[in-house]
Design an enzyme around this catalytic site. Structure first.
Site: not given
Length: 364
Positions: A116, A120, A181, A183-184, A221, A250
Site C-alpha cells: 500500500n 494517510f 509509514s 508513504n508520507t 509504532k 509497521n
C-alpha cells in the site's frame, strides 16, 4: 464461504474497491437490529483464559485489528463484533487529506501480502473525534493511531501531532504516534530519537492537558527496517519518557524473498509491504525490544500474523497484545475467532491458565 467469495469476486476487483465494498457491506449488516450482538456471541473471545490486562484496560483476548482498515472510525464496533478484542482506527492526521493517487493498494496473493501507498488518506482528526464521541460504554476497546499531515513541514510536526492528540484524548482508549509509514515523505526520519523525543514529550503533555481525569496510554509504532541500534535507542527513549508501549512493526519497504513475479513487483512500485513477508523481521524486532526493555513496556506485535501459531510465538517472545491486518483481508470474517480458538487449544495442551503466563516465556 468467504474464500470462495474472494476467489470469485473480490480478487477480480481492485484491492481498494474490494475493501470499500466489503467494509460497507459489513457496516450495513451489523446495523441490522440483533445482528451485531449475534455476531459477537458467535465470533467473540469468550474463554476467560484469553483475557488480557494492559494499559489499565481489560481486553477479552490478545488479538486486535491493526490500524489502516478503519481509517476514519466508521465501523470499529462492527469490526469488534467479528471477534477482535480491540480495534485501532486511523491513521488520522491533523487535517483531512486525500492521500496518494490511485491505484495505491495492491495484492500479492502468492506471497499472502499487500503493498500500500495510501498516504494517510483520511477525513482528519476532528471528524474522527466526532464519530468516536458517539461511542457507547461497554463496546470494543478502541485505539487511535495518529500521523503527520503531509503538507506540514518537519519543523511543525510536533504541533500537528499535538492537535490530533488534543482532539482525540477523551475518546481514545489508547493513542499511537505513527512515525513509521513509508508513504508520507520524510515521516520515517522522525524515528530518530532527537526528532522523536520532542514529539512524544509534547503529545504526552497534550494528552494530560486534554484528559486530566484519566491517563491516556501512549505508544509509538516503529518500522521493521530500522537498524538494530535504532531499535535499541527507541526502546531506551520510550522507557525514559514513560511511554506505555511500542507497536512492532509497521510495513516494510524491502522486497526480497518474494514469490510474486519480479516484473509485477516492479510494476506496482513503491509502498509498504505487509503480510507474510514481514513475519520474520517483525519477530526479530520484537525479540530485540523485549531484550532491551523487558516487561517495563507493553509490546504489541504486528506484521505477518496469520494464524494462532504466529500469535502464540509473538506472545511467547514478549508481546502482551497482537495485531493483524493482511491475513484478515485474505481469511475473512471468522479470522479472529480461529486465532483465539487456536490459542485456547494450545493453552489447554500446555496447561496454561492465562495469557499472562505465556507473555515473554521464551525471553525468560
Amino acid at each position: 464461504m468467504y474464500r470462495l467469495l474472494f476467489r470469485l469476486l473480490l480478487r477480480r476487483l481492485s484491492a481498494e474497491t474490494a475493501h470499500h465494498l466489503g467494509f460497507g457491506l459489513l457496516r450495513f449488516l451489523m446495523a441490522i437490529p440483533g445482528v451485531r450482538a449475534l455476531a459477537k456471541r458467535l465470533l467473540g473471545p469468550r474463554d476467560p483464559r484469553l483475557s488480557v490486562r494492559a494499559f489499565g484496560l481489560d481486553f477479552p483476548g490478545p488479538l486486535g485489528l491493526a490500524a489502516g482498515f478503519d481509517k476514519d472510525a466508521r465501523g470499529f464496533e462492527a469490526l469488534g463484533a467479528l471477534g477482535f478484542a480491540f480495534v485501532e482506527i486511523g491513521t488520522v492526521t491533523g487535517e483531512a487529506q486525500s492521500g496518494n493517487p490511485r491505484p495505491r493498494l495492491f495484492r500479492l496473493e502468492q506471497d499472502r501480502a499487500l503493498v500500500n501507498r495510501m498516504g494517510f488518506n483520511n477525513e482528519g482528526s476532528r471528524r474522527a473525534a466526532e464519530r468516536l464521541e458517539k461511542r457507547k460504554p461497554g463496546g470494543v476497546v478502541v485505539g487511535v493511531n495518529i500521523g503527520k499531515t503531509k503538507v506540514v513541514p518537519e519543523s511543525e510536526a510536533a504541533a500537528d501531532y499535538v492537535a490530533s492528540a488534543e482532539r482525540l484524548a477523551a475518546h481514545a482508549d489508547y493513542l499511537v504516534v505513527n512515525v513509521s509509514s513509508p508513504n508520507t515523505p520524510g515521516l520515517r526520519d522522525l524515528q530518530s530519537t532527537e526528532k522523536l523525543r520532542p514529539i512524544l514529550v509534547e503529545v504526552r503533555a497534550a494528552l494530560d492537558r486534554a484528559c486530566p481525569a484519566r491517563r491516556v496510554p501512549l505508544l509509538v509504532k516503529i518500522a521493521p527496517d530500522l537498524a538494530d541500534e535504532d531499535i535499541d535507542a527507541i526502546g531506551d527513549l520510550a522507557r525514559e519518557l514513560g511511554l506505555d508501549g511500542i507497536i512492532a512493526t509497521n510495513t516494510t519497504i524491502r522486497r526480497d524473498g518474494l514469490v510474486t513475479d519480479p516484473a509485477r513487483v516492479s510494476e506496482i512500485g513503491a509502498g509498504g509491504l505487509s503480510g507474510k513477508p514481514v513475519k520474520a523481521r517483525a519477530l526479530v524486532v520484537l525479540r530485540r525490544l523485549r531484550a532491551r526493555v523487558g516487561d517495563s513496556l507493553v509490546l504489541v506485535a504486528a506484521g505477518g500474523v496469520e494464524d494462532a501459531d504466529d500469535a502464540w510465538e509473538r506472545i511467547a517472545a514478549g508481546a502482551t497484545l497482537v495485531q493483524a491486518y493482511t491475513a484478515f483481508v485474505y481469511e475473512g470474517p471468522t479470522f479472529a475467532r480461529r486465532i483465539h480458538e487456536g490459542i485456547v487449544a494450545r493453552m489447554q495442551a500446555e496447561g496454561l491458565g492465562s495469557i499472562a503466563e505465556l507473555v515473554g516465556r521464551d525471553a525468560r
